[in-house]
Design a protein around this motif. Structure first.
Motif, PDB file in Angstrom:
ATOM      1  N   ARG A  44     -50.427 -69.023  34.996  1.00 34.01           N
ATOM      2  CA  ARG A  44     -49.493 -68.863  33.882  1.00 34.01           C
ATOM      3  C   ARG A  44     -48.044 -68.888  34.375  1.00 34.01           C
ATOM      4  O   ARG A  44     -47.146 -69.355  33.680  1.00 34.01           O
ATOM      5  CB  ARG A  44     -49.797 -67.574  33.122  1.00 34.01           C
ATOM      6  CG  ARG A  44     -51.035 -67.661  32.226  1.00 34.01           C
ATOM      7  CD  ARG A  44     -50.855 -68.696  31.135  1.00 34.01           C
ATOM      8  NE  ARG A  44     -52.031 -68.940  30.339  1.00 34.01           N
ATOM      9  CZ  ARG A  44     -52.252 -68.459  29.125  1.00 34.01           C
ATOM     10  NH1 ARG A  44     -51.359 -67.675  28.558  1.00 34.01           N
ATOM     11  NH2 ARG A  44     -53.340 -68.766  28.473  1.00 34.01           N
ATOM     12  N   ALA A  45     -47.803 -68.377  35.570  1.00 33.68           N
ATOM     13  CA  ALA A  45     -46.456 -68.427  36.134  1.00 33.68           C
ATOM     14  C   ALA A  45     -46.068 -69.870  36.445  1.00 33.68           C
ATOM     15  O   ALA A  45     -44.920 -70.283  36.237  1.00 33.68           O
ATOM     16  CB  ALA A  45     -46.372 -67.559  37.387  1.00 33.68           C
ATOM     17  N   ALA A  46     -47.023 -70.666  36.937  1.00 33.03           N
ATOM     18  CA  ALA A  46     -46.761 -72.082  37.188  1.00 33.03           C
ATOM     19  C   ALA A  46     -46.472 -72.805  35.877  1.00 33.03           C
ATOM     20  O   ALA A  46     -45.558 -73.635  35.788  1.00 33.03           O
ATOM     21  CB  ALA A  46     -47.959 -72.710  37.896  1.00 33.03           C
ATOM     22  N   LEU A  47     -47.235 -72.492  34.857  1.00 31.55           N
ATOM     23  CA  LEU A  47     -47.032 -73.086  33.532  1.00 31.55           C
ATOM     24  C   LEU A  47     -45.627 -72.789  33.013  1.00 31.55           C
ATOM     25  O   LEU A  47     -44.955 -73.662  32.455  1.00 31.55           O
ATOM     26  CB  LEU A  47     -48.075 -72.538  32.565  1.00 31.55           C
ATOM     27  CG  LEU A  47     -48.024 -73.039  31.124  1.00 31.55           C
ATOM     28  CD1 LEU A  47     -48.452 -74.501  31.043  1.00 31.55           C
ATOM     29  CD2 LEU A  47     -48.924 -72.179  30.231  1.00 31.55           C
ATOM     30  N   ALA A  48     -45.188 -71.553  33.206  1.00 30.28           N
ATOM     31  CA  ALA A  48     -43.863 -71.154  32.718  1.00 30.28           C
ATOM     32  C   ALA A  48     -42.745 -71.952  33.393  1.00 30.28           C
ATOM     33  O   ALA A  48     -41.729 -72.263  32.763  1.00 30.28           O
ATOM     34  CB  ALA A  48     -43.657 -69.660  32.944  1.00 30.28           C
ATOM     35  N   LEU A  49     -42.914 -72.293  34.666  1.00 24.59           N
ATOM     36  CA  LEU A  49     -41.891 -73.079  35.364  1.00 24.59           C
ATOM     37  C   LEU A  49     -41.697 -74.433  34.692  1.00 24.59           C
ATOM     38  O   LEU A  49     -40.569 -74.924  34.564  1.00 24.59           O
ATOM     39  CB  LEU A  49     -42.287 -73.279  36.832  1.00 24.59           C
ATOM     40  CG  LEU A  49     -42.244 -72.039  37.720  1.00 24.59           C
ATOM     41  CD1 LEU A  49     -42.780 -72.378  39.111  1.00 24.59           C
ATOM     42  CD2 LEU A  49     -40.833 -71.474  37.828  1.00 24.59           C
ATOM     43  N   VAL A  50     -42.791 -75.035  34.254  1.00 21.66           N
ATOM     44  CA  VAL A  50     -42.699 -76.332  33.570  1.00 21.66           C
ATOM     45  C   VAL A  50     -42.161 -76.157  32.156  1.00 21.66           C
ATOM     46  O   VAL A  50     -41.291 -76.901  31.710  1.00 21.66           O
ATOM     47  CB  VAL A  50     -44.069 -77.034  33.546  1.00 21.66           C
ATOM     48  CG1 VAL A  50     -43.965 -78.390  32.860  1.00 21.66           C
ATOM     49  CG2 VAL A  50     -44.617 -77.196  34.962  1.00 21.66           C
ATOM     50  N   SER A  51     -42.661 -75.161  31.458  1.00 20.11           N
ATOM     51  CA  SER A  51     -42.244 -74.921  30.081  1.00 20.11           C
ATOM     52  C   SER A  51     -40.744 -74.655  29.981  1.00 20.11           C
ATOM     53  O   SER A  51     -40.091 -75.074  29.017  1.00 20.11           O
ATOM     54  CB  SER A  51     -43.035 -73.741  29.504  1.00 20.11           C
ATOM     55  OG  SER A  51     -42.736 -73.531  28.148  1.00 20.11           O
ATOM     56  N   ARG A  52     -40.194 -73.975  30.992  1.00 20.94           N
ATOM     57  CA  ARG A  52     -38.760 -73.665  30.992  1.00 20.94           C
ATOM     58  C   ARG A  52     -37.919 -74.814  31.549  1.00 20.94           C
ATOM     59  O   ARG A  52     -36.687 -74.705  31.628  1.00 20.94           O
ATOM     60  CB  ARG A  52     -38.491 -72.408  31.806  1.00 20.94           C
ATOM     61  CG  ARG A  52     -39.092 -71.143  31.226  1.00 20.94           C
ATOM     62  CD  ARG A  52     -38.482 -69.911  31.874  1.00 20.94           C
ATOM     63  NE  ARG A  52     -38.690 -69.873  33.310  1.00 20.94           N
ATOM     64  CZ  ARG A  52     -39.617 -69.150  33.940  1.00 20.94           C
ATOM     65  NH1 ARG A  52     -40.463 -68.415  33.232  1.00 20.94           N
ATOM     66  NH2 ARG A  52     -39.724 -69.166  35.249  1.00 20.94           N
ATOM     67  N   GLY A  53     -38.560 -75.876  31.990  1.00 24.83           N
ATOM     68  CA  GLY A  53     -37.818 -77.012  32.532  1.00 24.83           C
ATOM     69  C   GLY A  53     -37.376 -76.832  33.964  1.00 24.83           C
ATOM     70  O   GLY A  53     -36.567 -77.616  34.474  1.00 24.83           O
TER      71      GLY A  53
END
Length: 257
Positions: free
Chosen positions: A176-185
């Motif tokens: 989920r932390a990896a996902l957040a890096l992409v989601s936040r650009g």
């Protein structure tokens, strides 16, 4: 009216009142679960609590971190891992109850990009992932411990592109932390489970990794040996039931049990 008659009438009146029985105390179940399960498991737990009157409290994190906490005697009743290896780890230390372990769910890994910058990527042997990432970072779970990161590294090695992107990997503490890096650009691409991608409107799936490029993605569950919850077995039965299945399939998991 004499006093004896009054007393009889009072006793009769109280005897006709319904007995107020104490409500049964709700049983609590503490669950340690892989971070990728959050949306599906939160929904399943709400249904279970409504039906049973009991309560499931979940601690979400990378399976590696949860297994280490269990080893350190953190109080929990069930463990749901995102891979077999970390369940094997706690089993080898005699930390799960015999006969309770079952392979519950399956998943897939995908390549994601920020939704407003997403273009389809053909994931095949030798594809130019390094060129796609450019000067940015490839967000993944930590490849030496987080299951999604381990699956991702295995796939990239099988496809012959790991060496070209290894130095660009941003290893996160959980999927989920990896996902957040992409989601936040903050990263142009990331490798996560398809269920995580479905849970975040800020990303889009641009490619799916071939199933034969990595070990099967399996989520095992078991009751922990130190569990004292009287409701743990009933909760596990619920997770394996047809009633719980839709909460997982709606998020993209496959049912294995």
């Amino acid at each position: 009216m004499n006093r004896r008659l009054i007393l009889k009438l009072v006793v009769a009146a109280f005897a006709s009142l319904p007995l107020a029985l104490p409500a049964a105390a709700a049983e609590k179940v503490t669950v340690f679960a892989a971070a990728s399960l959050k949306n599906a498991l939160d929904a399943a737990n709400a249904a279970w609590s409504k039906d049973s009157g009991n309560e499931a409290t979940v601690s979400y994190a990378a399976s590696s971190a949860l297994a280490k906490q269990i080893e350190a005697a953190a109080p929990a009743d069930l463990f749901i891992s995102a891979d077999l290896a970390w369940m094997d780890y706690v089993a080898e230390k005699k930390l799960i109850k015999d006969g309770t372990r079952v392979n519950l769910l399956g998943n897939r890994i995908v390549l994601v990009a920020p939704k407003d910058k997403a273009s389809t990527v053909e994931i095949k042997e030798g594809f130019d992932l390094s060129g796609l990432v450019g000067d940015g970072k490839l967000a993944m779970g930590a490849v030496d411990s987080v299951p999604a990161g381990k699956y991702g590294k295995a796939a990239l090695e099988k496809l012959g592109v790991w060496s070209s992107v290894e130095g660009k990997v941003a290893g996160a503490e959980s999927v989920r932390a990896a996902l957040a890096l992409v989601s936040r650009g903050e990263a142009p691409y990331g490798i996560v489970y398809q269920t995580d991608a479905a849970a975040d409107p800020g990303v889009a799936v641009v490619g799916t990794f071939p199933e034969d490029s990595h070990p099967p993605i399996i989520y095992p569950v078991a009751i922990l040996s130190e569990s004292k919850s009287a409701a743990a077995a009933a909760y596990l039965d619920f997770l394996k039931s047809d009633k719980a299945a839709p909460f997982f399939t709606e998020q993209g998991f496959t049912i294995l049990k």
